[in-house]
Design a protein around this motif. Sequence first.
Motif, mmCIF file in Angstrom:
data_model
loop_
_atom_site.group_PDB
_atom_site.id
_atom_site.type_symbol
_atom_site.label_atom_id
_atom_site.label_comp_id
_atom_site.label_asym_id
_atom_site.label_seq_id
_atom_site.Cartn_x
_atom_site.Cartn_y
_atom_site.Cartn_z
ATOM 1 N N ALA A 183 0.936 -0.966 -0.040
ATOM 2 C CA ALA A 183 -0.176 -0.070 -0.051
ATOM 3 C C ALA A 183 0.867 1.341 0.093
ATOM 4 N N PRO A 184 1.640 1.368 -1.103
ATOM 5 C CA PRO A 184 2.544 2.616 -1.227
ATOM 6 C C PRO A 184 1.749 4.024 -0.995
ATOM 7 N N TRP A 185 0.467 4.207 -1.144
ATOM 8 C CA TRP A 185 -0.226 5.489 -0.955
ATOM 9 C C TRP A 185 -0.257 5.702 0.516
ATOM 10 N N ILE A 186 -0.161 5.005 1.503
ATOM 11 C CA ILE A 186 -0.022 5.265 3.067
ATOM 12 C C ILE A 186 1.241 6.330 3.132
ATOM 13 N N GLY A 187 2.298 6.092 2.412
ATOM 14 C CA GLY A 187 3.278 6.793 2.954
ATOM 15 C C GLY A 187 3.518 8.062 1.705
ATOM 16 N N LEU A 188 3.101 7.803 0.534
ATOM 17 C CA LEU A 188 3.350 8.627 -0.446
ATOM 18 C C LEU A 188 2.772 9.786 -0.426
ATOM 19 N N ALA A 189 1.464 9.992 -0.141
ATOM 20 C CA ALA A 189 0.599 11.037 0.309
ATOM 21 C C ALA A 189 1.186 11.900 1.295
ATOM 22 N N PRO A 190 1.520 11.536 2.363
ATOM 23 C CA PRO A 190 2.151 12.323 3.280
ATOM 24 C C PRO A 190 3.209 13.089 2.788
ATOM 25 N N GLY A 191 4.208 12.005 2.129
ATOM 26 C CA GLY A 191 5.264 12.603 1.697
ATOM 27 C C GLY A 191 5.215 13.514 0.788
ATOM 28 N N LEU A 192 4.616 13.427 -0.266
ATOM 29 C CA LEU A 192 4.270 14.392 -1.397
ATOM 30 C C LEU A 192 3.748 15.975 -0.669
ATOM 31 N N CYS A 193 2.961 15.687 0.396
ATOM 32 C CA CYS A 193 2.427 16.985 0.879
ATOM 33 C C CYS A 193 3.719 17.486 1.699
ATOM 34 N N LEU A 194 4.370 16.879 2.177
ATOM 35 C CA LEU A 194 5.525 17.461 2.847
ATOM 36 C C LEU A 194 6.467 18.074 1.799
ATOM 37 N N CYS A 195 6.664 17.636 0.703
ATOM 38 C CA CYS A 195 7.498 17.916 -0.489
ATOM 39 C C CYS A 195 6.931 19.263 -1.046
ATOM 40 N N VAL A 196 5.646 19.350 -1.111
ATOM 41 C CA VAL A 196 4.812 20.383 -1.640
ATOM 42 C C VAL A 196 5.169 21.706 -0.689
ATOM 43 N N LEU A 197 5.018 21.514 0.787
ATOM 44 C CA LEU A 197 5.070 22.324 1.539
ATOM 45 C C LEU A 197 6.730 22.960 1.422
ATOM 46 N N LEU A 198 7.503 22.019 1.510
ATOM 47 C CA LEU A 198 8.986 22.253 1.852
ATOM 48 C C LEU A 198 9.485 23.237 0.407
ATOM 49 N N VAL A 199 8.803 22.821 -0.730
ATOM 50 C CA VAL A 199 9.187 23.557 -2.034
ATOM 51 C C VAL A 199 8.786 24.983 -1.869
ATOM 52 N N ALA A 200 7.219 25.082 -1.561
ATOM 53 C CA ALA A 200 6.692 26.384 -1.294
ATOM 54 C C ALA A 200 7.270 27.157 -0.608
ATOM 55 N N VAL A 201 7.635 27.004 0.669
ATOM 56 C CA VAL A 201 8.486 27.632 1.652
ATOM 57 C C VAL A 201 9.950 27.979 0.976
ATOM 58 N N ASN A 202 10.420 27.376 0.269
ATOM 59 C CA ASN A 202 11.606 27.428 -0.307
ATOM 60 C C ASN A 202 11.482 28.755 -1.103
ATOM 61 N N PHE A 203 10.460 28.625 -1.880
ATOM 62 C CA PHE A 203 10.167 29.701 -3.115
ATOM 63 C C PHE A 203 10.002 30.722 -2.188
#
Length: 283
Positions: free
Chosen positions: A244-264
């Motif tokens: 069930a890769p979606w269990i870890g993929l979903a929070p991982g993607l959200c974390l990446c989006v937040l980090l990229v946005a803050v870096n922007f």
Amino acid sequence: MTAVAQKRRRRHVPLILVAGAAIVVVMVLLGLIGPWIAPYDPTMFAVRSRMQPPSGLHWFGTDEFGRDVLSRILAGGYYSLAMGFGATAISLVIGVPLGLIAAFYRGWVDDVIMRIIDLMISLPPILVGLLILAVTSPGLGKTIVAVGLVYVPIMTRLTRSVALSVLAQDFIEAAAARREKTVYILWREVLPNVWPTIIVEASLRITFAILLGSALSFLGLGPQPPASEWGLMIAESRPFLDRAPWIGLAPGLCLCVLLVAVNFVGEGLRDLLDPRMQGRGHG
């Protein structure tokens, strides 16, 4: 108003700053209202719905206990945001005054402060966080304090470096000739001139604080189950990634989006506030 300040006012806001700020604002709003708009109870077990793939009923699927992943992400955004912004605020509250004091008094005061800072900065951030949390029970508030203390040395050194150049200016000598008090000189003369650099660094430091906080949660030293902090969710998903890769993929993607946005946001603020970056805007 100085020529540099006038040029700053005439500059366009970088597109990268607008895009990053928009994403951050949306994620902050979701973090604040997430628990109330989550479609399911993020802590409710549903054994018959274990590890279901994304569908119309569960957009991000369900985890090993049948909990809705989307609901847990909405409820858990608060933790990552609190660690990033809270820890950065702590590093500012402690680091900026220390840097100003070290730059102003110099001599033995500067030596004592900077030797302690050098000792702290020589240790890996994750190790400092582990040492602080090892002597107390895990929890969100304690993780925020630990991460904030990790980045105090960086804020102190940066503030001291910028303040030293400001203190060499003529208007500081004029304030001293008027016999202004130390607090007045630091608060009214020095601090306004070091804030642009500090703001840029603080915005970038939020990214590292979120990462370090998530890493500590991943190691079990942050918020404890059944909390839905994103780093903790990723850690809990490890045994099930093959099924069930979606269990870890979903929070991982959200974390990446937040980090990229803050870096922007940090990059955009640097383009906007740093005179050396003029003419190199991203939009």
